[in-house]
Design an enzyme around this catalytic site. Sequence first.
Site, PDB file in Angstrom:
ATOM      1  N   GLY A 237       0.812  -1.219   0.000  1.00  0.00           N
ATOM      2  CA  GLY A 237       0.000   0.000   0.000  1.00  0.00           C
ATOM      3  C   GLY A 237       0.844   1.267   0.000  1.00  0.00           C
ATOM      4  O   GLY A 237       2.084   1.214   0.030  1.00  0.00           O
ATOM      5  N   HIS A 238       0.176   2.389  -0.015  1.00  0.00           N
ATOM      6  CA  HIS A 238       0.854   3.690  -0.082  1.00  0.00           C
ATOM      7  C   HIS A 238       1.694   3.959   1.162  1.00  0.00           C
ATOM      8  O   HIS A 238       1.269   3.730   2.277  1.00  0.00           O
ATOM      9  CB  HIS A 238      -0.131   4.835  -0.300  1.00  0.00           C
ATOM     10  CG  HIS A 238      -1.359   4.814   0.534  1.00  0.00           C
ATOM     11  ND1 HIS A 238      -2.312   5.779   0.432  1.00  0.00           N
ATOM     12  CD2 HIS A 238      -1.796   3.948   1.470  1.00  0.00           C
ATOM     13  CE1 HIS A 238      -3.285   5.518   1.272  1.00  0.00           C
ATOM     14  NE2 HIS A 238      -2.997   4.413   1.902  1.00  0.00           N
ATOM     15  N   ALA A 239       2.879   4.459   0.908  1.00  0.00           N
ATOM     16  CA  ALA A 239       3.799   4.865   1.971  1.00  0.00           C
ATOM     17  C   ALA A 239       4.250   3.709   2.849  1.00  0.00           C
ATOM     18  O   ALA A 239       4.714   3.914   3.972  1.00  0.00           O
ATOM     19  CB  ALA A 239       3.225   6.007   2.803  1.00  0.00           C
TER      20      ALA A 239
END
Lengths: 347, 347, 347
Positions: A237-239
């Site tokens: 996922g993001h980050a």
Amino acid sequence: MSISLGELAVRFGCELRGNPDTPVDRIATLGNADERSISFLANPRYRQQLADTRAGAVILDAKSATVCPVPALVCSNPYATYARVSQLLNPSPVFPPGIHPTAIVAPTAHIDPSAHVGPLCVVGERVSVGPRAVLGPHCIIEDDVRVAADVRLVARVTLCHGVDIGPRCLFHPGVVIGGDGFGFAPDKGTYVKIPHIGSVRVAADVEIGANTTADRGALDDTVIEEGAKIDNLVMLGHAVRVGEHTVIAGCTGISGSTTIGKRCVIGGAVAVAGHITIADDVSITGFSMISHSITEPGVYSSGIPFEEARAWRKLVGHFKRIASYARRLKKLEEAQGLTRPDEEDDD
Amino acid sequence: MSISLGELAVRFGCELRGNPDTPVDRIATLGNADERSISFLANPRYRQQLADTRAGAVILDAKSATVCPVPALVCSNPYATYARVSQLLNPSPVFPPGIHPTAIVAPTAHIDPSAHVGPLCVVGERVSVGPRAVLGPHCIIEDDVRVAADVRLVARVTLCHGVDIGPRCLFHPGVVIGGDGFGFAPDKGTYVKIPHIGSVRVAADVEIGANTTADRGALDDTVIEEGAKIDNLVMLGHAVRVGEHTVIAGCTGISGSTTIGKRCVIGGAVAVAGHITIADDVSITGFSMISHSITEPGVYSSGIPFEEARAWRKLVGHFKRIASYARRLKKLEEAQGLTRPDEEDDD
Amino acid sequence: MSISLGELAVRFGCELRGNPDTPVDRIATLGNADERSISFLANPRYRQQLADTRAGAVILDAKSATVCPVPALVCSNPYATYARVSQLLNPSPVFPPGIHPTAIVAPTAHIDPSAHVGPLCVVGERVSVGPRAVLGPHCIIEDDVRVAADVRLVARVTLCHGVDIGPRCLFHPGVVIGGDGFGFAPDKGTYVKIPHIGSVRVAADVEIGANTTADRGALDDTVIEEGAKIDNLVMLGHAVRVGEHTVIAGCTGISGSTTIGKRCVIGGAVAVAGHITIADDVSITGFSMISHSITEPGVYSSGIPFEEARAWRKLVGHFKRIASYARRLKKLEEAQGLTRPDEEDDD
């Protein structure tokens, strides 16, 4: 190709027991090997296969070497030596330098003359492709991406705008790096899209399996550190941050803003929650649910092995009645005049 | 781009505390912001970062505004306002209208003159692509597909024959819409393929993440309603219906013929059985097994958080002995002369 | 197309109750059918819909036929007959023989003149494509691959070097066959890549869903036997073997070197460990964890159905205290002077 046992011993620092001039051509299992094959014994449970092998030589450790009936390359880590010998006997394919005439390369892209850009690739503005990098067929490299030296994108890899791929990375078909993260702000029953202006940075020597995806961050970058190995159909996922030399097996999902430490081993089909931190040197067995941070190295699990379906349904039935069992236990203890620790009191 | 706080306040209906002429260029976290950045405070647990921020302004609610040391844009939903300000400061890339010379477009396809068809796209017969739609590189649009206005297919999206995509949808690389569902009729030890003659209809404002797949129905259509948001590597089976403004996180699978209600929030790595119905306004936490219908709004779970592996194995051992514990409990109660409710009797 | 009930009865070995000259054009559910539709009743729970159907005819079994108010095609397996009638009424699209001018085909590839190679395909050296095979747009066929007769690769399928695809296979968009397996030898804190010199062999009549991946073996081949059906987003690890006529539903992962028997039915989101063997005729329900070999045919499970979240958290709390419950039970038995079997003693 053909190589002598003597040359293998020198090149990989093994002790040779046998004729250094014996040639081998290929690597094979103990069971399938013939006299032109070199085999290996890394897992003791295959040791009984040693007696019958027809291999030209076997890579093994000193202990197993004492019972090896054929020439031996003796070393402390036979599995790693096998991998290196196999790399030597099975070299990566060579791709000619240059840009295939059907590739579409933006005028401001800089492609190193030693790099290979395969058929039907699309390479955007200001992209940089380093020495000896190989972009297989159908890769899409959006604007402002950097692909470092010796990267190989096997085929059909998508690198979205601005992502940064370190040297010697190997990405398999269908990989998508840098799609938007899954972030929306709820507002009056609908969702407002959050722009994802972070990027994805992948360090050196990272391998990523087929159809795996790693999203870009909303504000911070998604980061995969040096030497990490990520299997097929994994979702980052993001980050998310994946620490160096961490291994993640197939079908696992890591939710946004989670940090995985260095040298972790994450099994397959694991679900890791968002916004948590996994310490360095953590192993997680397959099919586990990681709902909160792990602060200490160690091995962690949560999957329950299967049973025959009827037996399983009974277990589940008991599990669903466990609160009443606890109440009955308490009642019995009261009847018996037994006391018990207070911390077990809540239900 | 640069914009003044005053203009932001007017545009997004915020109360401004500070100089309306102060310009900001970019969005940043409280910790990373400088005086040309606008930041936001949406989650109270970051409130202590407010004191030290060097942001030019912060988007926050009235309560937090009282302790904000820098100019503030005050509003009731700072997270949604952040998203909108970020959209303004980070506009979507602009794609020139027209069909790339390497795209292969069937003669009967109708491409709106304002639409963008990227390099190496393949567009089939009788396809309709609406105004301002963007087909990124390598998209495959089979025959009879309709792509409505303002849709963006980032890259490498496959839309199989006849599917219908509503306005403003955003699909990320690797998405496949309209593959055959997984349906076979068993017959004498083998399987007969069931043709999938239903389609997939996706309503307006749906976002779908990288490498997600949505199959077509055998007879009925698969439907994704307005405003639904679907993450990466999700699988939607044949004839699934996803209700409007429902959110489905990554690695989740929805089996065929299941209906998910409106405004649901489905976590990651959830497995939903086929032929069931999930009511509106249901939340399902990550890694849950949804084996039967849910008729009431609420939050539902089934995952068990991990333990250290040895401790976990002991728990599993106890779980597998739970039937014998129940029997022993019963025996004790009999010995003690205690009675218990009949409904707990079955094992 | 239009066909008479009489012709359907003859072709599929059904008993016809009704006028053999009645024409039907399409297949539909009992609820949606009109007089030009043929419908079917395969699942007894839809039998009450029979009374109101307006279908021109219904495919059903002898028992249901007694209460069918419209013409009937009577047979012993109505679901399989429905599938076959639907195949007849909805024939596969026809693709013209020949190589699309934008396809890039290596000079040593052999493409049967009756095969179809679609736009923007890339076909490597020494590839063989059999009679009537269809390679949809954007397929990548690496060197030395064999694609047998009547295979259909819908679109965007990647077949890595040397893989072998048997007759009549059907692969959906995004499938990747023959990526490197996930194998690395740990050595001094990093990993040495193990070359994957095995291949993937897929037998006849295998269907594989969108974005599914099957890796090549390190030394041995990965094998998918005849008639297996594999859904979307499934991962088959290196050197896995899937037995003939086995079905694997979506989001399932099979770890490396595992053998799945013949005629198995594996549900969705199942996680199967590596280096194990599943016997023939095993069914595994969805969301199960298969951690060790299964030697007997039967049905196996391990998922626990959900509860409302608060109730679930209480259950989990009790589960985590189960060791103390066991200790308290033992203490009570001792106080009561009851004995119990020794094998339940360990915790």
